[in-house]
Motif scaffolding. Structure first.
Motif, PDB file in Angstrom:
ATOM      1  N   ARG A  11     -32.150  14.886  43.864  1.00 26.36           N
ATOM      2  CA  ARG A  11     -33.303  14.021  43.592  1.00 26.36           C
ATOM      3  C   ARG A  11     -32.885  12.562  43.514  1.00 26.36           C
ATOM      4  N   PHE A  49     -39.647  21.556  47.789  1.00 19.91           N
ATOM      5  CA  PHE A  49     -39.708  21.714  46.334  1.00 19.91           C
ATOM      6  C   PHE A  49     -38.534  22.574  45.864  1.00 19.91           C
ATOM      7  N   PHE A  53     -35.768  21.270  43.266  1.00 18.09           N
ATOM      8  CA  PHE A  53     -35.920  21.796  41.898  1.00 18.09           C
ATOM      9  C   PHE A  53     -35.416  23.233  41.735  1.00 18.09           C
ATOM     10  N   MET A  60     -46.793  24.705  40.482  1.00 16.53           N
ATOM     11  CA  MET A  60     -45.946  23.610  40.019  1.00 16.53           C
ATOM     12  C   MET A  60     -46.106  22.401  40.937  1.00 16.53           C
ATOM     13  N   ALA A  62     -44.465  17.981  41.127  1.00 14.40           N
ATOM     14  CA  ALA A  62     -43.525  17.040  40.519  1.00 14.40           C
ATOM     15  C   ALA A  62     -43.776  15.633  41.027  1.00 14.40           C
ATOM     16  N   ASP A  71     -37.958  11.762  36.510  1.00 15.43           N
ATOM     17  CA  ASP A  71     -38.501  12.952  37.158  1.00 15.43           C
ATOM     18  C   ASP A  71     -39.465  13.612  36.185  1.00 15.43           C
ATOM     19  N   ILE A  72     -40.637  14.001  36.681  1.00 14.23           N
ATOM     20  CA  ILE A  72     -41.604  14.706  35.849  1.00 14.23           C
ATOM     21  C   ILE A  72     -41.986  16.004  36.548  1.00 14.23           C
ATOM     22  N   LEU A  73     -41.881  17.114  35.816  1.00 13.56           N
ATOM     23  CA  LEU A  73     -42.285  18.427  36.317  1.00 13.56           C
ATOM     24  C   LEU A  73     -43.614  18.799  35.678  1.00 13.56           C
ATOM     25  N   GLY A  96     -37.681  23.377  33.292  1.00 12.90           N
ATOM     26  CA  GLY A  96     -37.235  22.029  33.599  1.00 12.90           C
ATOM     27  C   GLY A  96     -35.760  21.828  33.292  1.00 12.90           C
ATOM     28  N   VAL A 101     -34.547  18.528  34.479  1.00 14.07           N
ATOM     29  CA  VAL A 101     -35.724  17.704  34.223  1.00 14.07           C
ATOM     30  C   VAL A 101     -36.087  17.805  32.744  1.00 14.07           C
ATOM     31  N   THR A 104     -41.539  17.349  31.040  1.00 19.26           N
ATOM     32  CA  THR A 104     -42.438  18.348  31.601  1.00 19.26           C
ATOM     33  C   THR A 104     -43.824  18.171  30.993  1.00 19.26           C
ATOM     34  N   ILE A 110     -50.908  15.448  36.216  1.00 21.14           N
ATOM     35  CA  ILE A 110     -50.325  14.741  37.360  1.00 21.14           C
ATOM     36  C   ILE A 110     -51.300  13.709  37.914  1.00 21.14           C
TER      37      ILE A 110
END
Length: 467
Positions: A11, A49, A53, A60, A62, A71-73, A96, A101, A104, A110
């Motif tokens: 990432r 993905f 991840f 899911m 991200a 980074d956000i899950l 995560g 990550v 979360t 999102i």
């Protein structure tokens, strides 16, 4: 999964390669109903993905913030009603942690993050969505109407992802080798079962069962057909007949979804006829020529043409083609017998990253896809680099309708003996496919052991199964 460090590095490297800034939005896949909501198809996560991840669960998404490195899950923890049906599952926070990550949030959040980025004039990068549900998802969170999404695809992100994924790491190669071992078991089982009176469906079911026993299932819908002249023949209802050929194009995915892709063509009787041997050995020679030439710096388009030259020379020797083989290949005359390309990249997808766009994966600024006969169907023409994984799959097919069309139009009549070619209608088709890794100094065939490939190896193996 690989270690969390692997996904953290991937990432970070992706953010480094997307220089325009902004945020990267990465939807995962969701479950898709077969015929009613609670009866779903086998779940397959989006490959990009997975690459970033490693989490193979539905529902899911991200966001990667390029400037902040955050980074956000996004995903929802299961409710008690869910747990009754699925059993206890890790929390989103625990998932995560597995991929490095820390942040979360529920999936519904999102839209707030993306809307805020849009309001602030930040670039929102996303890849071409290939599922309708993800088109609707992206439209909802970005405010872009579905028909207009294609106008907002991030070419920079597409190129960055391809530049990361097209060169496989050692741990990825190890996974592909595992997929090749499953493929070996699938294809040798097909050879073991191939004999007169067997229905194609019996073999297809057996080899796909092996893919599920040893991994995550098949890497694509298996081709198991004695009508091998039909390139993607998914009809399994024929009963195998003495004197015919069975073409099996099949591969597997490991539990981490790395792929294999092999093709073998075998005689139903257990022994090739002289006519079958003649065609088979031409295809095998073209396969070998591709391996001989594949190395860093070579254009795969050129290797394709060299393999086609082997086919043209062999068919000329048999009187099916005529004239100068090199000129015939230049004019695309060989495409009557091999209308597809030599191969494609392979990794987390059997046709690796083609969801992103073939023009970004198989071609680049140096090599544009041609519309010319003989190369127009080539999926991969780029210059080879160490770490690339390729399929090598030359073939010769006698397609009655195609031969009749060319004959009626007089297409490449100076290079084709149509009367001789028509004598092969009913022959079927032969394809021989292996998987290849480009190394620093050349290449190597993937798989700890090669599926029997020469005439002698195939006949000897099939004979040993019939004793």
């Amino acid at each position: 999964m690989f270690s969390s460090d692997t996904y953290v590095w991937r990432r970070a490297e992706l953010r480094r390669r997307v220089t325009r800034g902004g945020i990267i939005v990465l939807p995962g896949n969701v479950e898709s109903p077969v015929n009613y909501p609670n009866n779903v198809y086998h779940f397959r996560q989006d490959s990009t993905f997975l690459y970033l991840f490693g989490l193979s669960l539905p529902g899911m998404a991200a966001v990667l913030d390029i400037e902040s490195g955050e980074d956000i899950l996004f995903a929802d923890d299961l409710s008690m009603d869910d747990i009754i049906w699925t059993g206890p599952q890790p929390s989103v926070a625990e998932l995560g942690a597995r991929c490095g990550v820390r942040d979360t949030r529920p999936l519904g959040k999102i839209k707030d993050v993306v809307t805020d980025a849009v309001r602030r004039g930040r670039k929102v990068h996303f890849l071409p969505p290939y599922r309708a549900v993800n088109k609707l998802f992206l439209s909802d969170i970005t405010g872009i109407e579905v028909p207009a999404l294609s106008n907002h695809i991030s070419v920079e992100l597409a190129l960055a992802v391809v530049s990361l994924r097209d060169k496989k790491s050692d741990e990825e190669i190890a996974e592909i080798e595992n997929a090749c071992e499953i493929g070996y078991q699938m294809h040798t089982t097909a050879m073991r079962m191939c004999r007169p009176g067997v229905v194609e469906r019996e073999i297809a079911g057996a080899i796909e069962g092996i893919a599920l026993q040893m991994g995550a299932g098949v890497s694509f819908t298996s081709i198991v057909s004695q009508n091998g002249e039909t390139l993607h023949n998914h009809y399994y209802g024929n009963t195998l007949e003495e004197g015919r050929l069975l073409l099996v194009d099949a591969g597997a995915e490991t539990v981490m979804n790395y792929c294999s892709d092999f093709t073998r063509t075998m005689p139903v009787s257990g022994r090739f006829t002289e006519r079958q041997k003649d065609i088979y050995n031409i295809v095998l020679a073209a396969n070998a020529r591709a391996f001989e030439l594949s190395e860093p710096g070579k254009l795969y388009r050129d290797i394709h043409l060299e393999a086609c030259l082997v086919l043209a020379k062999g068919l000329t020797d048999l009187g099916i083609m005529k004239g100068d083989p090199a000129e015939a290949v230049d004019k695309g005359a060989h495409a009557l017998f091999m209308p597809h390309g030599l191969g494609h990249m392979m990794g987390l997808d059997v046709h690796d990253m083609e969801d992103i766009g073939e023009k970004y994966v198989g071609y680049d600024l140096e090599t544009q896809r041609s519309t010319e006969l003989g190369v127009s169907a080539l999926r991969m023409g780029r210059r080879l680099q160490p770490g690339m994984v390729m399929t090598v799959e030359p073939g010769i097919y006698f397609i009655p309708a195609y031969i009749a069309k060319w004959k009626a139009e007089g297409l490449n009549a100076g290079f084709i003996d149509f009367d001789r070619a028509e004598q092969y209608c009913g022959f079927g088709g032969i394809r021989i496919e292996d998987d290849l890794l480009i190394t620093e100094n050349g290449n190597r065939m993937l798989g700890k052991r090669r599926v029997p490939a020469t005439v002698e190896e195939v006949e000897d193996f099939m004979a040993s199964c019939r004793q």
